[in-house]
Design a protein around this motif. Structure first.
Motif, mmCIF file in Angstrom:
data_model
loop_
_atom_site.group_PDB
_atom_site.id
_atom_site.type_symbol
_atom_site.label_atom_id
_atom_site.label_comp_id
_atom_site.label_asym_id
_atom_site.label_seq_id
_atom_site.Cartn_x
_atom_site.Cartn_y
_atom_site.Cartn_z
ATOM 1 N N GLU A 61 0.825 -1.207 0.000
ATOM 2 C CA GLU A 61 0.000 0.000 0.000
ATOM 3 C C GLU A 61 0.861 1.258 0.000
ATOM 4 O OE1 GLU A 61 -3.556 -2.359 2.325
ATOM 5 O OE2 GLU A 61 -2.329 -0.929 3.439
ATOM 6 N N ARG A 62 2.011 1.200 0.671
ATOM 7 C CA ARG A 62 2.934 2.334 0.623
ATOM 8 C C ARG A 62 3.544 2.473 -0.774
ATOM 9 N NH1 ARG A 62 2.136 5.939 4.238
ATOM 10 N NH2 ARG A 62 3.971 6.838 3.241
ATOM 11 N N ARG A 63 3.837 1.356 -1.389
ATOM 12 C CA ARG A 63 4.419 1.391 -2.735
ATOM 13 C C ARG A 63 3.381 1.834 -3.763
ATOM 14 N NH1 ARG A 63 9.276 -2.054 -3.172
ATOM 15 N NH2 ARG A 63 9.543 -3.394 -1.352
ATOM 16 N N GLU A 64 2.200 1.219 -3.721
ATOM 17 C CA GLU A 64 1.186 1.440 -4.750
ATOM 18 C C GLU A 64 0.476 2.791 -4.586
ATOM 19 O OE1 GLU A 64 0.204 -1.007 -7.279
ATOM 20 O OE2 GLU A 64 2.181 -1.767 -6.707
ATOM 21 N N LEU A 65 0.146 3.159 -3.341
ATOM 22 C CA LEU A 65 -0.647 4.368 -3.116
ATOM 23 C C LEU A 65 0.202 5.615 -2.908
ATOM 24 C CD1 LEU A 65 -3.358 2.956 -0.674
ATOM 25 C CD2 LEU A 65 -3.542 3.271 -3.149
ATOM 26 N N PHE A 66 1.418 5.438 -2.353
ATOM 27 C CA PHE A 66 2.223 6.605 -1.984
ATOM 28 C C PHE A 66 3.547 6.668 -2.728
ATOM 29 C CE2 PHE A 66 -0.529 5.542 1.623
ATOM 30 C CZ PHE A 66 -1.265 6.717 1.712
ATOM 31 N N GLY A 67 3.724 5.807 -3.705
ATOM 32 C CA GLY A 67 4.854 5.926 -4.617
ATOM 33 C C GLY A 67 6.214 5.568 -4.053
ATOM 34 N N GLU A 68 6.256 4.775 -2.992
ATOM 35 C CA GLU A 68 7.554 4.394 -2.440
ATOM 36 C C GLU A 68 8.296 3.484 -3.421
ATOM 37 O OE1 GLU A 68 7.463 2.874 1.523
ATOM 38 O OE2 GLU A 68 6.537 4.679 2.338
ATOM 39 N N THR A 69 9.562 3.768 -3.601
ATOM 40 C CA THR A 69 10.383 3.007 -4.540
ATOM 41 C C THR A 69 11.232 1.975 -3.800
ATOM 42 O OG1 THR A 69 12.257 4.525 -4.365
ATOM 43 C CG2 THR A 69 10.543 5.067 -5.986
ATOM 44 N N ASP A 70 11.853 1.085 -4.566
ATOM 45 C CA ASP A 70 12.771 0.118 -3.965
ATOM 46 C C ASP A 70 13.899 0.827 -3.227
ATOM 47 O OD1 ASP A 70 11.349 -2.068 -4.877
ATOM 48 O OD2 ASP A 70 12.618 -2.403 -6.637
ATOM 49 N N ASP A 71 14.377 1.947 -3.782
ATOM 50 C CA ASP A 71 15.452 2.697 -3.136
ATOM 51 C C ASP A 71 14.982 3.289 -1.812
ATOM 52 O OD1 ASP A 71 18.142 3.942 -3.154
ATOM 53 O OD2 ASP A 71 17.016 5.812 -3.345
ATOM 54 N N ASP A 72 13.747 3.796 -1.786
ATOM 55 C CA ASP A 72 13.179 4.307 -0.533
ATOM 56 C C ASP A 72 13.149 3.200 0.525
ATOM 57 O OD1 ASP A 72 12.669 6.762 -1.746
ATOM 58 O OD2 ASP A 72 10.567 6.268 -2.189
ATOM 59 N N VAL A 73 12.714 2.031 0.111
ATOM 60 C CA VAL A 73 12.604 0.910 1.043
ATOM 61 C C VAL A 73 13.982 0.534 1.587
ATOM 62 C CG1 VAL A 73 11.923 -1.520 1.298
ATOM 63 C CG2 VAL A 73 10.505 0.048 -0.053
ATOM 64 N N ASN A 74 14.968 0.519 0.727
ATOM 65 C CA ASN A 74 16.328 0.191 1.162
ATOM 66 C C ASN A 74 16.844 1.206 2.180
ATOM 67 O OD1 ASN A 74 19.581 0.663 0.110
ATOM 68 N ND2 ASN A 74 18.959 -1.349 0.855
ATOM 69 N N LYS A 75 16.568 2.479 1.934
ATOM 70 C CA LYS A 75 17.011 3.505 2.879
ATOM 71 C C LYS A 75 16.310 3.334 4.226
ATOM 72 C CE LYS A 75 16.358 7.001 -0.054
ATOM 73 N NZ LYS A 75 16.374 8.354 -0.666
ATOM 74 N N LYS A 76 15.058 2.934 4.196
ATOM 75 C CA LYS A 76 14.326 2.705 5.445
ATOM 76 C C LYS A 76 14.872 1.496 6.188
ATOM 77 C CE LYS A 76 10.080 4.907 3.908
ATOM 78 N NZ LYS A 76 8.631 4.801 3.727
ATOM 79 N N VAL A 77 15.213 0.433 5.464
ATOM 80 C CA VAL A 77 15.801 -0.751 6.095
ATOM 81 C C VAL A 77 17.061 -0.356 6.862
ATOM 82 C CG1 VAL A 77 17.009 -2.933 5.642
ATOM 83 C CG2 VAL A 77 14.826 -2.467 4.511
ATOM 84 N N HIS A 78 17.927 0.404 6.215
ATOM 85 C CA HIS A 78 19.166 0.837 6.872
ATOM 86 C C HIS A 78 18.872 1.715 8.087
ATOM 87 C CE1 HIS A 78 22.375 -0.630 4.193
ATOM 88 N NE2 HIS A 78 21.501 -0.498 3.212
ATOM 89 N N ALA A 79 17.905 2.616 7.956
ATOM 90 C CA ALA A 79 17.584 3.532 9.052
ATOM 91 C C ALA A 79 16.979 2.797 10.241
ATOM 92 C CB ALA A 79 16.623 4.610 8.563
ATOM 93 N N ILE A 80 16.108 1.836 9.967
ATOM 94 C CA ILE A 80 15.474 1.054 11.037
ATOM 95 C C ILE A 80 16.520 0.240 11.797
ATOM 96 C CG2 ILE A 80 13.868 -0.850 11.498
ATOM 97 C CD1 ILE A 80 12.302 0.224 8.958
ATOM 98 N N LEU A 81 17.415 -0.384 11.053
ATOM 99 C CA LEU A 81 18.485 -1.155 11.682
ATOM 100 C C LEU A 81 19.404 -0.258 12.505
ATOM 101 C CD1 LEU A 81 19.374 -3.502 8.688
ATOM 102 C CD2 LEU A 81 18.395 -4.235 10.886
ATOM 103 N N LYS A 82 19.740 0.902 11.980
ATOM 104 C CA LYS A 82 20.623 1.833 12.690
ATOM 105 C C LYS A 82 20.002 2.264 14.013
ATOM 106 C CE LYS A 82 23.072 6.251 12.153
ATOM 107 N NZ LYS A 82 23.279 7.434 11.280
ATOM 108 N N ALA A 83 18.683 2.372 14.049
ATOM 109 C CA ALA A 83 17.974 2.788 15.264
ATOM 110 C C ALA A 83 17.768 1.628 16.239
ATOM 111 C CB ALA A 83 16.629 3.412 14.898
ATOM 112 N N GLY A 84 18.250 0.452 15.889
ATOM 113 C CA GLY A 84 18.170 -0.691 16.798
ATOM 114 C C GLY A 84 16.860 -1.456 16.738
ATOM 115 N N MET A 85 16.074 -1.252 15.682
ATOM 116 C CA MET A 85 14.810 -1.970 15.514
ATOM 117 C C MET A 85 14.934 -2.974 14.370
ATOM 118 S SD MET A 85 12.199 1.281 16.045
ATOM 119 C CE MET A 85 12.953 2.209 14.701
ATOM 120 N N THR A 86 13.920 -3.778 14.222
ATOM 121 C CA THR A 86 13.929 -4.829 13.198
ATOM 122 C C THR A 86 12.975 -4.470 12.061
ATOM 123 O OG1 THR A 86 14.430 -6.543 14.833
ATOM 124 C CG2 THR A 86 13.487 -7.271 12.737
#
Length: 262
Positions: free
Chosen positions: A103-128
């Motif tokens: 729904e984030r990808r289809e409705l709000f235009g999130e790209t694969d690159d956006d998702v990758n940046k979020k993965v790195h940010a979530i991990l950096k913050a100590g979450m899964t």
């Protein structure tokens, strides 16, 4: 069944004000037993406005359910009106953050690159991260499902260290089955989750692939959860609508009782 502990996650989407959220978590605590939470990890993912309220109830009542979020930005702070940073979530003891949901990808235009940046940010913050992938009905009909899903997995895991990948969660969600009442057969779900694991192995190595938990999402209900959960590469479920009912969600968490004939 593998020795990976299953993770059942409830994605509440844009439902439940904070009063309703408190009631739902309290009801869920009555449904789940000590045996349930020993056998299965459970997380709930309320809207942002509910997270503090749910955190307070989980901690005050010592409810053994993990707190999750549905989304975050990849920056720690800044001029991003309407967004929430991973550090803000971490301060609220959020453990799991969904990223790349269809729904984030289809409705709000999130790209694969956006998702990758979020993965790195979530991990950096100590979450899964619970990183989502999945194909549309048109892509499946055109025999493009495997290419789409493996491409999303590769892009989402770009430059993530193998030991970090090992602790992540990937949710395979066929887009055509989300909120439609359609569900992939257990065999179809297993085949795609096996593809996800094979792709992880190519990207991050066999050890990471053996450790990462892969959820199935897409109209998971109490009646189909047991068959889905017996598949060797399915380590849990990302549950939508059924997670809004404490009894239904509890029965999904308790899938093993049906499986064992209890």
């Amino acid at each position: 069944m593998s020795d990976r502990k299953p993770l059942i996650s409830g994605n509440w989407k844009m439902h439940q004000n904070h009063f309703e959220a408190i009631q739902l978590v309290q009801k869920l605590s009555y449904v789940l037993t000590n045996e349930d939470v020993d056998a299965v990890d459970v997380s709930v993912h309320p809207p942002f406005t509910d997270i503090r309220s749910v955190q307070t109830v989980l901690e005050a009542d010592r409810i053994p359910v993990s707190l999750g979020a549905q989304h975050c930005h990849w920056e720690e702070k800044g001029a991003f009106t309407g967004e929430v940073s991973p550090l803000m979530l971490a301060k609220l003891d959020v453990e799991y953050v969904i990223c790349g949901h269809s729904e984030r990808r289809e409705l709000f235009g999130e790209t694969d690159d956006d998702v990758n940046k979020k993965v790195h940010a979530i991990l950096k913050a100590g979450m899964t991260p619970i990183m989502c992938c999945g194909e549309t009905d048109a892509e499946r009909e055109a025999d493009q499902a495997e290419e789409k899903v493996s491409g999303q997995v590769r892009a989402g895991l770009a430059k993530v260290k193998p030991d970090q990948v090992a602790g992540m969660v990937i949710a395979y969600e066929p887009i055509w089955a989300i909120g439609t009442g359609k569900t992939a057969t257990a065999e179809d779900a297993q085949a795609m989750c096996a593809l996800v694991r094979a792709t992880v192995s190519e990207v991050a190595g066999r050890e990471a692939a053996d450790s990462i938990r892969i959820q199935y999402g897409g109209s998971v209900k109490p009646n189909n959860a047991p068959e889905l959960m017996t598949q060797p590469d399915i380590d849990g479920a990302l549950v939508g609508g059924a997670s809004l009912d404490a009894d239904d969600f509890g029965r999904i968490v308790q899938y093993r009782l049906v499986e064992s004939g209890s």
